[in-house]
Scaffold this motif. Structure first.
Motif, PDB file in Angstrom:
ATOM      1  N   ALA A 242       6.462  -6.813  -4.356  1.00 47.32           N
ATOM      2  CA  ALA A 242       6.539  -6.872  -2.892  1.00 47.32           C
ATOM      3  C   ALA A 242       7.824  -6.258  -2.359  1.00 47.32           C
ATOM      4  N   TRP A 243       8.679  -5.787  -3.265  1.00 49.14           N
ATOM      5  CA  TRP A 243      10.009  -5.365  -2.842  1.00 49.14           C
ATOM      6  C   TRP A 243      10.149  -3.849  -2.915  1.00 49.14           C
ATOM      7  N   ARG A 244      10.703  -3.280  -1.851  1.00 48.30           N
ATOM      8  CA  ARG A 244      10.827  -1.822  -1.743  1.00 48.30           C
ATOM      9  C   ARG A 244      11.912  -1.247  -2.656  1.00 48.30           C
ATOM     10  N   ARG A 245      12.742  -2.104  -3.226  1.00 50.86           N
ATOM     11  CA  ARG A 245      13.786  -1.581  -4.110  1.00 50.86           C
ATOM     12  C   ARG A 245      13.203  -0.995  -5.405  1.00 50.86           C
ATOM     13  N   SER A 246      11.912  -1.277  -5.650  1.00 51.15           N
ATOM     14  CA  SER A 246      11.210  -0.659  -6.775  1.00 51.15           C
ATOM     15  C   SER A 246      10.079   0.186  -6.199  1.00 51.15           C
ATOM     16  N   PRO A 247      10.412   1.342  -5.631  1.00 49.78           N
ATOM     17  CA  PRO A 247       9.418   2.120  -4.867  1.00 49.78           C
ATOM     18  C   PRO A 247       8.186   2.520  -5.659  1.00 49.78           C
ATOM     19  N   GLU A 248       8.341   2.768  -6.971  1.00 56.81           N
ATOM     20  CA  GLU A 248       7.187   3.192  -7.759  1.00 56.81           C
ATOM     21  C   GLU A 248       6.183   2.057  -7.948  1.00 56.81           C
ATOM     22  N   ARG A 249       6.633   0.800  -7.778  1.00 50.80           N
ATOM     23  CA  ARG A 249       5.728  -0.345  -7.938  1.00 50.80           C
ATOM     24  C   ARG A 249       5.459  -1.062  -6.614  1.00 50.80           C
ATOM     25  N   TRP A 250       5.968  -0.562  -5.516  1.00 45.46           N
ATOM     26  CA  TRP A 250       5.878  -1.290  -4.243  1.00 45.46           C
ATOM     27  C   TRP A 250       4.441  -1.315  -3.741  1.00 45.46           C
ATOM     28  N   ALA A 251       3.902  -2.532  -3.555  1.00 46.69           N
ATOM     29  CA  ALA A 251       2.514  -2.692  -3.113  1.00 46.69           C
ATOM     30  C   ALA A 251       2.296  -2.206  -1.690  1.00 46.69           C
ATOM     31  N   GLY A 252       3.370  -2.065  -0.937  1.00 47.28           N
ATOM     32  CA  GLY A 252       3.233  -1.584   0.435  1.00 47.28           C
ATOM     33  C   GLY A 252       2.621  -0.195   0.507  1.00 47.28           C
ATOM     34  N   GLN A 253       2.789   0.587  -0.552  1.00 43.39           N
ATOM     35  CA  GLN A 253       2.170   1.913  -0.582  1.00 43.39           C
ATOM     36  C   GLN A 253       0.654   1.822  -0.474  1.00 43.39           C
ATOM     37  N   LEU A 254       0.087   0.773  -1.065  1.00 43.69           N
ATOM     38  CA  LEU A 254      -1.366   0.593  -0.999  1.00 43.69           C
ATOM     39  C   LEU A 254      -1.815   0.299   0.428  1.00 43.69           C
ATOM     40  N   LEU A 255      -1.039  -0.526   1.147  1.00 40.51           N
ATOM     41  CA  LEU A 255      -1.379  -0.826   2.538  1.00 40.51           C
ATOM     42  C   LEU A 255      -1.263   0.411   3.407  1.00 40.51           C
ATOM     43  N   MET A 256      -0.287   1.247   3.098  1.00 40.06           N
ATOM     44  CA  MET A 256      -0.126   2.481   3.862  1.00 40.06           C
ATOM     45  C   MET A 256      -1.285   3.433   3.585  1.00 40.06           C
ATOM     46  N   GLU A 257      -1.733   3.500   2.335  1.00 44.06           N
ATOM     47  CA  GLU A 257      -2.842   4.388   1.978  1.00 44.06           C
ATOM     48  C   GLU A 257      -4.174   3.903   2.557  1.00 44.06           C
ATOM     49  N   ASP A 258      -4.474   2.618   2.345  1.00 43.39           N
ATOM     50  CA  ASP A 258      -5.801   2.092   2.700  1.00 43.39           C
ATOM     51  C   ASP A 258      -5.939   1.748   4.172  1.00 43.39           C
ATOM     52  N   PHE A 259      -4.856   1.264   4.803  1.00 41.24           N
ATOM     53  CA  PHE A 259      -4.946   0.778   6.186  1.00 41.24           C
ATOM     54  C   PHE A 259      -4.288   1.726   7.185  1.00 41.24           C
ATOM     55  N   GLY A 260      -3.594   2.751   6.701  1.00 38.94           N
ATOM     56  CA  GLY A 260      -2.896   3.650   7.617  1.00 38.94           C
ATOM     57  C   GLY A 260      -1.671   3.015   8.240  1.00 38.94           C
ATOM     58  N   PHE A 261      -1.090   2.001   7.585  1.00 39.21           N
ATOM     59  CA  PHE A 261       0.081   1.310   8.113  1.00 39.21           C
ATOM     60  C   PHE A 261       1.326   2.190   7.975  1.00 39.21           C
ATOM     61  N   SER A 262       2.275   1.931   8.863  1.00 34.60           N
ATOM     62  CA  SER A 262       3.604   2.499   8.684  1.00 34.60           C
ATOM     63  C   SER A 262       4.320   1.686   7.607  1.00 34.60           C
TER      64      SER A 262
END
Length: 388
Positions: A327-347
């Motif tokens: 859940a933490w952006r300090r590990s960008p390669e594993r950050w789950a937020g990328q999935l939300l950005m891809e699937d939901f179009g989130f910023s």
């Protein structure tokens, strides 16, 4: 003489060619897009007192007025007929009057487009003989004549259990009973709106099998929805768990079957609101609950439960290399937020907020795992008990 009569076949086989242009195919005959189709049955499944009758009446008023109901577009005014055997005339006045008052309908919205079907008790449309044969009654035949004469577009039947004598757990009898009703609707070119009780116990949102009785009913309806109350887990997910007065009055409508629609329809939310009829002295007048559309204030407005669960499946499965997301952006390669950005179009900010909501609700949690290099690390897991 008899041998000269040409018998018209009930079955024929004809050559078929696909249309030259897709644009030439007539649109499906939606009366309320995504909700009610002409010549088909829509089933509303829910526990007793969850609000099926109130929801059907509210939708009926929108059909009569030609007014969209939430996301369900109603292209033009429809003639709506309501058959309910659970309410007498005065209670019907209270309930429909309260709905009309709260949602700002006038008498002109009713005129020529909203009918109430009166039927003598018992209101049996389909019976079963002593030999177990399922047959239509004269009341079903009379109903067909009335609907045809008045050119009704949508008829609501509430509830199914009161309208037939078939054994609910007998698939053959139940299928035959509802089949007679469906065939009648097809002949009069009307859409059917059917309320049906759910089985005992907790009803899972969007579960077609939650319908009480034999499973054959699911094969006869074209569209089906479940109506269920909000749970504490869902209130936490929506971010309204700190307001019990709100979330205890929330119910959700979820797609359970939709042959004519794409999968992944959003959840529709409604809120019970109490309307004072002011028909008695102060403190003694009647109050009636009305279901009104409600928009969640959370981070996932406009994202369907289907898409959310599909993304949660991706998080639960982990990364292709065997590691788990974080859940933490300090590990960008594993950050789950990328999935939300891809699937939901989130910023990036929306994705971070969404993960925080899921973590706070306990839907996502961290657990230890050993990565590809043998290091002890923490990764995201999904608490399936808290899925929406």
């Amino acid at each position: 003489m008899m041998e000269n009569i040409v018998r018209q076949p009930a079955v024929r086989v004809r050559q078929y060619y696909p249309p030259e242009s897709l644009a030439a195919i007539p649109c499906r005959p939606w009366l309320a897009r995504g909700l009610i189709l002409r010549r088909c049955i829509t089933e509303i499944i829910g526990a007793s007192s969850i609000g099926k009758s109130s929801l059907m009446a509210a939708i009926g008023l929108h059909l009569a007025a030609g007014r969209d109901f939430g996301r369900f577009a109603i292209p033009q005014r429809c003639k709506f007929a309501f058959l309910t055997v659970e309410e007498d005339e005065q209670e019907l006045d209270r309930r429909i009057g309260a709905i009309a008052s709260r949602l700002n309908f006038t008498r002109e919205d009713f005129k020529g487009h909203f009918e109430v079907i009166e039927i003598t008790r018992p209101a049996t449309l389909v019976t079963v003989t002593r030999k177990g044969v399922v047959e239509p009654t004269n009341k079903l035949m009379d109903l067909e004549i009335q609907l045809a004469n008045k050119r009704i577009d949508v008829v609501a039947l509430d509830p199914l259990a009161e309208l037939h004598e078939a054994e609910e757990n007998n698939n053959g009898q139940l299928r035959a009973a509802v089949g007679y009703i469906r065939d009648m609707l097809y002949r009069v070119q009307a859409g059917g709106f059917l309320s049906h009780h759910s089985r005992k116990g907790i009803t899972a949102p969007g579960d077609l099998d939650a319908s009480r009785g034999g499973s054959s009913l699911g094969g006869l309806v074209r569209l089906a929805f479940t109506l269920t109350p909000a749970t504490l887990e869902m209130a936490q997910f929506l971010g309204v768990d700190d307001d019990p007065g709100l979330w205890h009055n929330l119910v959700r409508l979820d797609q359970a079957k939709a042959n004519a629609l794409a999968k992944g329809a959003p959840t529709d939310w409604f809120r019970w609101q109490s309307i004072d009829l002011k028909n008695g002295p102060p403190g003694f007048s009647d109050h009636v609950g009305v279901l009104t559309p409600w928009q969640p204030p959370g981070a996932f407005d406009g994202v369907s439960v289907f898409r959310i669960n599909r993304l949660l499946d991706r998080i639960a499965a982990g990364m292709p290399n065997g590691d788990f997301y974080t859940a933490w952006r300090r590990s960008p390669e594993r950050w789950a937020g990328q999935l939300l950005m891809e699937d939901f179009g989130f910023s990036e900010e929306q994705a971070q907020r969404g993960l925080r909501v899921w973590m706070d609700a306990g839907l996502l949690f961290e657990a230890d795992f050993v990565d590809q290099k043998g290091r002890n690390r923490k990764g995201l897991k999904v608490n399936d008990a808290k899925r929406p």
